[in-house]
Each structure stands twice: as structure tokens, then as C-alpha cells.
Design a protein around this motif. Structure first.
Motif, PDB file in Angstrom:
ATOM      1  N   VAL A   5      -2.838  -4.011   1.128  1.00  0.00           N
ATOM      2  CA  VAL A   5      -2.566  -4.400   2.509  1.00  0.00           C
ATOM      3  C   VAL A   5      -3.822  -4.939   3.191  1.00  0.00           C
ATOM      4  O   VAL A   5      -3.755  -5.933   3.911  1.00  0.00           O
ATOM      5  N   LEU A   9      -4.063  -8.521   4.797  1.00  0.00           N
ATOM      6  CA  LEU A   9      -4.278  -8.624   6.235  1.00  0.00           C
ATOM      7  C   LEU A   9      -5.536  -9.432   6.551  1.00  0.00           C
ATOM      8  O   LEU A   9      -5.576 -10.166   7.534  1.00  0.00           O
ATOM      9  N   TYR A  38      -0.295   1.583   7.863  1.00  0.00           N
ATOM     10  CA  TYR A  38      -0.519   1.015   6.535  1.00  0.00           C
ATOM     11  C   TYR A  38       0.808   0.829   5.805  1.00  0.00           C
ATOM     12  O   TYR A  38       1.054  -0.216   5.203  1.00  0.00           O
ATOM     13  N   LEU A  41       2.801  -2.051   7.406  1.00  0.00           N
ATOM     14  CA  LEU A  41       2.248  -3.346   7.011  1.00  0.00           C
ATOM     15  C   LEU A  41       2.539  -3.661   5.553  1.00  0.00           C
ATOM     16  O   LEU A  41       2.722  -4.817   5.188  1.00  0.00           O
ATOM     17  N   TRP A  42       2.585  -2.633   4.706  1.00  0.00           N
ATOM     18  CA  TRP A  42       2.945  -2.851   3.306  1.00  0.00           C
ATOM     19  C   TRP A  42       4.382  -3.370   3.196  1.00  0.00           C
ATOM     20  O   TRP A  42       4.670  -4.282   2.420  1.00  0.00           O
ATOM     21  N   VAL A  44       6.009  -5.052   5.515  1.00  0.00           N
ATOM     22  CA  VAL A  44       5.988  -6.430   6.024  1.00  0.00           C
ATOM     23  C   VAL A  44       5.471  -7.367   4.942  1.00  0.00           C
ATOM     24  O   VAL A  44       6.030  -8.441   4.704  1.00  0.00           O
ATOM     25  N   LYS A  45       4.400  -6.960   4.270  1.00  0.00           N
ATOM     26  CA  LYS A  45       3.825  -7.766   3.190  1.00  0.00           C
ATOM     27  C   LYS A  45       4.828  -7.932   2.054  1.00  0.00           C
ATOM     28  O   LYS A  45       5.000  -9.026   1.514  1.00  0.00           O
TER      29      LYS A  45
END
Length: 50
Positions: A5, A9, A38, A41-42, A44-45
Motif C-alpha cells: 500500500v 500510495l 491501511y 487503502l489495500w 481500494v488498491k
């Protein structure tokens, strides 16, 4: 970190990977907020690749 991440990012923002990792570690140590951020965001990634 484990899931990539911070590197992902850093490519999306102007911040270095090292600075992003430091922020996540500080957020985890002071309140645990970094772990939730975290993981979000993972996700989303993970879904932005498709």
C-alpha cells in the motif's frame, strides 16, 4: 509493509514511501487508526486494478 500500500500510495501522491510508512507506523502506535486505514487503502488498491 506487507501489502504494498505504501509504494502504491507514493506513486499516487507526491510523498516518498518512507514518509508514508512512518505515518502509518505512528498512527498504529498512537491509537491504532493506521491499521484500519491501511486495510481500507489495500482494498481500494485491490479493486482499482480491475
Amino acid at each position: 509493509m506487507i501489502l504494498g500500500v505504501c509504494k502504491w500510495l507514493s506513486t499516487k501522491t507526491e510523498f516518498s514511501t518512507k514518509k508514508i510508512r512512518i505515518v502509518f507506523v505512528l498512527l498504529v502506535l498512537f491509537g491504532g487508526l493506521g491499521l484500519g486505514a491501511y486495510l481500507i487503502l489495500w482494498l481500494v488498491k485491490l479493486f482499482s486494478k480491475q
